[in-house]
Design a protein around this motif. Structure first.
Motif, PDB file in Angstrom:
ATOM      1  N   TYR A 362      31.706  40.048  40.933  1.00  0.00           N
ATOM      2  CA  TYR A 362      31.099  38.746  40.685  1.00  0.00           C
ATOM      3  C   TYR A 362      31.849  37.660  41.450  1.00  0.00           C
ATOM      4  CZ  TYR A 362      28.783  41.217  36.884  1.00  0.00           C
ATOM      5  OH  TYR A 362      28.035  42.108  36.158  1.00  0.00           O
ATOM      6  N   SER A 363      31.161  36.547  41.658  1.00  0.00           N
ATOM      7  CA  SER A 363      31.726  35.480  42.491  1.00  0.00           C
ATOM      8  C   SER A 363      33.013  34.915  41.896  1.00  0.00           C
ATOM      9  CB  SER A 363      30.699  34.361  42.679  1.00  0.00           C
ATOM     10  OG  SER A 363      30.287  33.834  41.422  1.00  0.00           O
ATOM     11  N   THR A 364      33.092  34.816  40.565  1.00  0.00           N
ATOM     12  CA  THR A 364      34.322  34.295  39.947  1.00  0.00           C
ATOM     13  C   THR A 364      35.508  35.182  40.299  1.00  0.00           C
ATOM     14  OG1 THR A 364      33.083  33.348  38.105  1.00  0.00           O
ATOM     15  CG2 THR A 364      35.440  33.704  37.781  1.00  0.00           C
ATOM     16  N   GLY A 365      35.308  36.495  40.240  1.00  0.00           N
ATOM     17  CA  GLY A 365      36.388  37.417  40.574  1.00  0.00           C
ATOM     18  C   GLY A 365      36.807  37.302  42.023  1.00  0.00           C
ATOM     19  N   ILE A 366      35.832  37.168  42.906  1.00  0.00           N
ATOM     20  CA  ILE A 366      36.144  37.025  44.334  1.00  0.00           C
ATOM     21  C   ILE A 366      36.930  35.733  44.582  1.00  0.00           C
ATOM     22  CG2 ILE A 366      35.126  36.679  46.619  1.00  0.00           C
ATOM     23  CD1 ILE A 366      32.833  38.530  45.677  1.00  0.00           C
ATOM     24  N   ASP A 367      36.546  34.670  43.883  1.00  0.00           N
ATOM     25  CA  ASP A 367      37.279  33.401  44.021  1.00  0.00           C
ATOM     26  C   ASP A 367      38.714  33.542  43.517  1.00  0.00           C
ATOM     27  OD1 ASP A 367      35.083  32.147  45.109  1.00  0.00           O
ATOM     28  OD2 ASP A 367      34.391  31.303  43.204  1.00  0.00           O
ATOM     29  N   LEU A 368      38.914  34.306  42.438  1.00  0.00           N
ATOM     30  CA  LEU A 368      40.265  34.538  41.927  1.00  0.00           C
ATOM     31  C   LEU A 368      41.111  35.295  42.939  1.00  0.00           C
ATOM     32  CD1 LEU A 368      39.414  35.481  38.230  1.00  0.00           C
ATOM     33  CD2 LEU A 368      40.752  33.491  38.945  1.00  0.00           C
ATOM     34  N   LEU A 369      40.527  36.307  43.576  1.00  0.00           N
ATOM     35  CA  LEU A 369      41.248  37.057  44.600  1.00  0.00           C
ATOM     36  C   LEU A 369      41.602  36.152  45.774  1.00  0.00           C
ATOM     37  CD1 LEU A 369      39.304  40.460  44.701  1.00  0.00           C
ATOM     38  CD2 LEU A 369      41.510  39.967  43.618  1.00  0.00           C
ATOM     39  N   ASN A 370      40.660  35.311  46.175  1.00  0.00           N
ATOM     40  CA  ASN A 370      40.925  34.387  47.291  1.00  0.00           C
ATOM     41  C   ASN A 370      42.014  33.384  46.935  1.00  0.00           C
ATOM     42  OD1 ASN A 370      38.994  35.589  48.935  1.00  0.00           O
ATOM     43  ND2 ASN A 370      37.354  34.207  48.278  1.00  0.00           N
ATOM     44  N   ALA A 371      42.179  33.101  45.639  1.00  0.00           N
ATOM     45  CA  ALA A 371      43.233  32.186  45.196  1.00  0.00           C
ATOM     46  C   ALA A 371      44.601  32.862  45.172  1.00  0.00           C
ATOM     47  CB  ALA A 371      42.906  31.637  43.813  1.00  0.00           C
ATOM     48  N   GLY A 372      44.607  34.195  45.275  1.00  0.00           N
ATOM     49  CA  GLY A 372      45.871  34.921  45.321  1.00  0.00           C
ATOM     50  C   GLY A 372      46.194  35.758  44.098  1.00  0.00           C
ATOM     51  N   VAL A 373      45.235  35.881  43.168  1.00  0.00           N
ATOM     52  CA  VAL A 373      45.456  36.697  41.973  1.00  0.00           C
ATOM     53  C   VAL A 373      45.550  38.174  42.361  1.00  0.00           C
ATOM     54  CG1 VAL A 373      44.369  37.503  39.830  1.00  0.00           C
ATOM     55  CG2 VAL A 373      44.397  35.059  40.386  1.00  0.00           C
ATOM     56  N   ILE A 374      46.459  38.905  41.703  1.00  0.00           N
ATOM     57  CA  ILE A 374      46.639  40.338  41.944  1.00  0.00           C
ATOM     58  C   ILE A 374      45.857  41.115  40.894  1.00  0.00           C
ATOM     59  CG2 ILE A 374      48.311  42.237  42.027  1.00  0.00           C
ATOM     60  CD1 ILE A 374      50.435  40.157  42.827  1.00  0.00           C
ATOM     61  N   GLU A 375      45.028  42.045  41.325  1.00  0.00           N
ATOM     62  CA  GLU A 375      44.293  42.883  40.384  1.00  0.00           C
ATOM     63  C   GLU A 375      45.244  43.864  39.698  1.00  0.00           C
ATOM     64  OE1 GLU A 375      39.860  43.761  41.881  1.00  0.00           O
ATOM     65  OE2 GLU A 375      41.389  44.287  43.348  1.00  0.00           O
ATOM     66  N   GLY A 376      45.119  43.976  38.374  1.00  0.00           N
ATOM     67  CA  GLY A 376      45.960  44.891  37.612  1.00  0.00           C
ATOM     68  C   GLY A 376      45.433  46.307  37.542  1.00  0.00           C
ATOM     69  N   GLN A 377      44.356  46.578  38.243  1.00  0.00           N
ATOM     70  CA  GLN A 377      43.754  47.918  38.248  1.00  0.00           C
ATOM     71  C   GLN A 377      43.481  48.397  36.823  1.00  0.00           C
ATOM     72  OE1 GLN A 377      42.672  49.019  41.071  1.00  0.00           O
ATOM     73  NE2 GLN A 377      43.712  47.487  42.322  1.00  0.00           N
ATOM     74  N   ASP A 378      43.920  49.593  36.459  1.00  0.00           N
ATOM     75  CA  ASP A 378      43.673  50.069  35.085  1.00  0.00           C
ATOM     76  C   ASP A 378      44.937  49.999  34.234  1.00  0.00           C
ATOM     77  OD1 ASP A 378      45.075  52.199  36.243  1.00  0.00           O
ATOM     78  OD2 ASP A 378      43.996  53.699  35.064  1.00  0.00           O
ATOM     79  N   MET A 379      45.882  49.148  34.625  1.00  0.00           N
ATOM     80  CA  MET A 379      47.094  48.980  33.830  1.00  0.00           C
ATOM     81  C   MET A 379      46.783  48.305  32.503  1.00  0.00           C
ATOM     82  SD  MET A 379      50.333  47.877  36.219  1.00  0.00           S
ATOM     83  CE  MET A 379      49.473  46.702  37.282  1.00  0.00           C
ATOM     84  N   LEU A 380      47.424  48.775  31.442  1.00  0.00           N
ATOM     85  CA  LEU A 380      47.394  48.047  30.185  1.00  0.00           C
ATOM     86  C   LEU A 380      48.050  46.690  30.396  1.00  0.00           C
ATOM     87  CD1 LEU A 380      48.566  50.934  27.865  1.00  0.00           C
ATOM     88  CD2 LEU A 380      46.288  49.959  27.931  1.00  0.00           C
ATOM     89  N   ALA A 381      47.568  45.676  29.697  1.00  0.00           N
ATOM     90  CA  ALA A 381      48.139  44.340  29.863  1.00  0.00           C
ATOM     91  C   ALA A 381      49.623  44.328  29.545  1.00  0.00           C
ATOM     92  CB  ALA A 381      47.391  43.350  28.971  1.00  0.00           C
ATOM     93  N   GLU A 382      50.028  45.078  28.499  1.00  0.00           N
ATOM     94  CA  GLU A 382      51.445  45.133  28.130  1.00  0.00           C
ATOM     95  C   GLU A 382      52.278  45.765  29.243  1.00  0.00           C
ATOM     96  OE1 GLU A 382      48.989  45.755  24.319  1.00  0.00           O
ATOM     97  OE2 GLU A 382      48.944  46.453  26.389  1.00  0.00           O
ATOM     98  N   THR A 383      51.740  46.824  29.837  1.00  0.00           N
ATOM     99  CA  THR A 383      52.438  47.484  30.935  1.00  0.00           C
ATOM    100  C   THR A 383      52.520  46.578  32.144  1.00  0.00           C
ATOM    101  OG1 THR A 383      51.751  49.679  30.168  1.00  0.00           O
ATOM    102  CG2 THR A 383      52.388  49.482  32.483  1.00  0.00           C
ATOM    103  N   ALA A 384      51.430  45.863  32.430  1.00  0.00           N
ATOM    104  CA  ALA A 384      51.424  44.937  33.565  1.00  0.00           C
ATOM    105  C   ALA A 384      52.467  43.844  33.387  1.00  0.00           C
ATOM    106  CB  ALA A 384      50.035  44.324  33.734  1.00  0.00           C
TER     107      ALA A 384
END
Length: 419
Positions: A362-384
């Motif tokens: 989705y466009s929001t996700g693409i904008d987040l990536l363009n802002a420099g956010v790192i995708e956590g893949q399938d990591m649990l939030a606690e593990t990340a």
């Protein structure tokens, strides 16, 4: 504790006059600020201190938690395993004067109360802390990692860590990144204290010992696997989460199946997943961590200035639990970009239990990536979160931080969604 200017101790028998009524009982621990009494009928009552008159009756003797010691005779045919105690319910007993659970067991006490352990290995024990797991922090993880490294270096065939269940998954993840181990490092806890008929502490500890002398190296969590006392599951330290507040089967692997199961009756281990084998990796300690990281759960209508708060407080990393595939309100984008441009690392995880983050749909996700956010893949939030603390302890270079966060270090990332 101080009540209306008078000093009392937990376990004291007192009489409280309140609202024209009289209450007599044992003074219990209280975090609410109220006066909590265990009365002779077994029930508890909580009373606001305002308007209460407290009269001391008698002081109770402190409970004797220490069990009658057994003589632990070394069996030279068995390997030596280290038990490192941090506290938690598995190392607790109920003080029936007050009804409170207290962390009181040492490694020797655990062996005394579960003599079957001595059929599996010889043990070397060390008390590192006697706390409930909500009191854990990065500095305690570091001390624990150093102790684990030391015991392995001194020849431990495996390491068992007794731990409270509420934050056990954070500690398991932290050790997974901080200690590369050629031998098993097994974290174990219990949902119910040892003197309750439904306690799971003995079964969990015995199964953990079986894993500690097995060929399953690296960091794992061993806990009850079913509603019966038949099997424990062996979970990867970076893929396990507590999913129930009180059930004995609270711990489950997320985004992958358990590594193995242990039959309680026979102690036989049946492997069902990939795992690091004993001796496969050399011992290495990487214990630097930067605790200036936070975990933020996004909710509808949540203001973006929460990011400004952490930025202004000097935090270096942020894990956001976004919705679904990893989204936040589109109005957050300018604040997210400002924070990243200012040097903060932001990692996106998902609030969903299973699945993976994908900000390319989705466009929001693409904008987040363009802002420099790192995708956590399938990591649990606690593990990340723990991995981000560890990563920022290794380097402050933004490119290297991104590379490490996107690299599977300790089984925290599966590149193919399995379940």
């Amino acid at each position: 504790m101080i009540i209306n200017g008078q000093e009392f101790a937990e376990g004291d028998r007192v009489k409280v006059q309140k609202g024209g009524r009289s209450y007599e009982g044992i003074l219990m621990p209280s975090r609410s600020g109220n006066i909590v009494l265990k009365m002779s009928n077994g029930y508890n009552v909580g009373l606001a201190p305002e308007g209460s008159t407290v009269e001391f009756i008698e002081k109770s003797a402190p409970p004797a938690f220490r069990l009658a010691p057994h003589v632990h005779i070394e069996n030279k045919q068995l390997p030596t395993v280290s038990i490192l105690s941090t506290g938690g319910t598995i190392a607790s007993r109920v003080d029936y004067r007050t009804g409170a659970v207290s962390s009181q067991f040492t490694p020797d006490d655990i062996m005394d109360s579960i003599p079957e352990l001595t059929e599996i290995a010889n043990y070397k024990g060390e008390v590192l802390s006697m706390i409930f797991s909500e009191d854990m922090d990065a500095s305690i993880w570091q001390n624990l990692a150093r102790a684990v490294h030391r015991h392995i270096k001194e020849g431990a065939h495996g390491v068992i860590i007794t731990h409270g269940t509420d934050t056990l998954m954070y500690t398991a993840a932290a050790l997974s990144f901080m200690v590369q181990s050629p031998v098993p490092i097994v974290l174990v806890g219990s949902q119910r204290s040892s003197d309750r008929p439904s306690s799971d502490n003995a079964m969990n500890a015995i199964c953990a010992a079986a894993v500690a002398v097995s060929d399953i190296a690296g960091v794992t969590v061993v806990m009850h696997g079913s509603t019966s006392d038949d099997v424990c599951y062996v979970h990867r330290g970076t893929k396990v989460r507590k999913l129930h507040t009180s059930a004995r089967t609270a711990f489950q692997s997320v985004n992958e199946a358990p590594i193995a199961k242990v039959d309680y009756a026979t102690r036989a281990i049946t492997v069902s997943g990939e795992y690091q084998k004993r001796g496969e990796k050399s011992l290495e300690l990487r214990d630097k961590m930067d605790g200036r990281c936070a975990l933020v759960k996004f909710y509808p209508g949540m203001p973006a200035d929460i990011i400004d708060f952490y930025l202004d407080k000097g935090y270096k990393g942020l894990v956001i639990e976004g919705t679904g595939l990893g989204h936040v309100n589109s109005g957050w984008l300018p604040t997210v970009k400002k924070a990243i441009d200012s040097g903060m690392t932001i990692v996106m995880a998902s609030q969903c239990i299973n699945g993976r983050v994908c900000d390319r749909v989705y466009s929001t996700g693409i904008d987040l990536l363009n802002a420099g956010v790192i995708e956590g893949q399938d990591m649990l939030a606690e593990t990340a979160l723990v991995k981000l603390m560890w990563t920022l302890g290794q380097t402050t270079d933004p490119g290297e931080v991104r590379r490490i966060m996107e690299t599977n270090i300790a089984g925290e990332i599966n590149w193919r969604t399995q379940v």
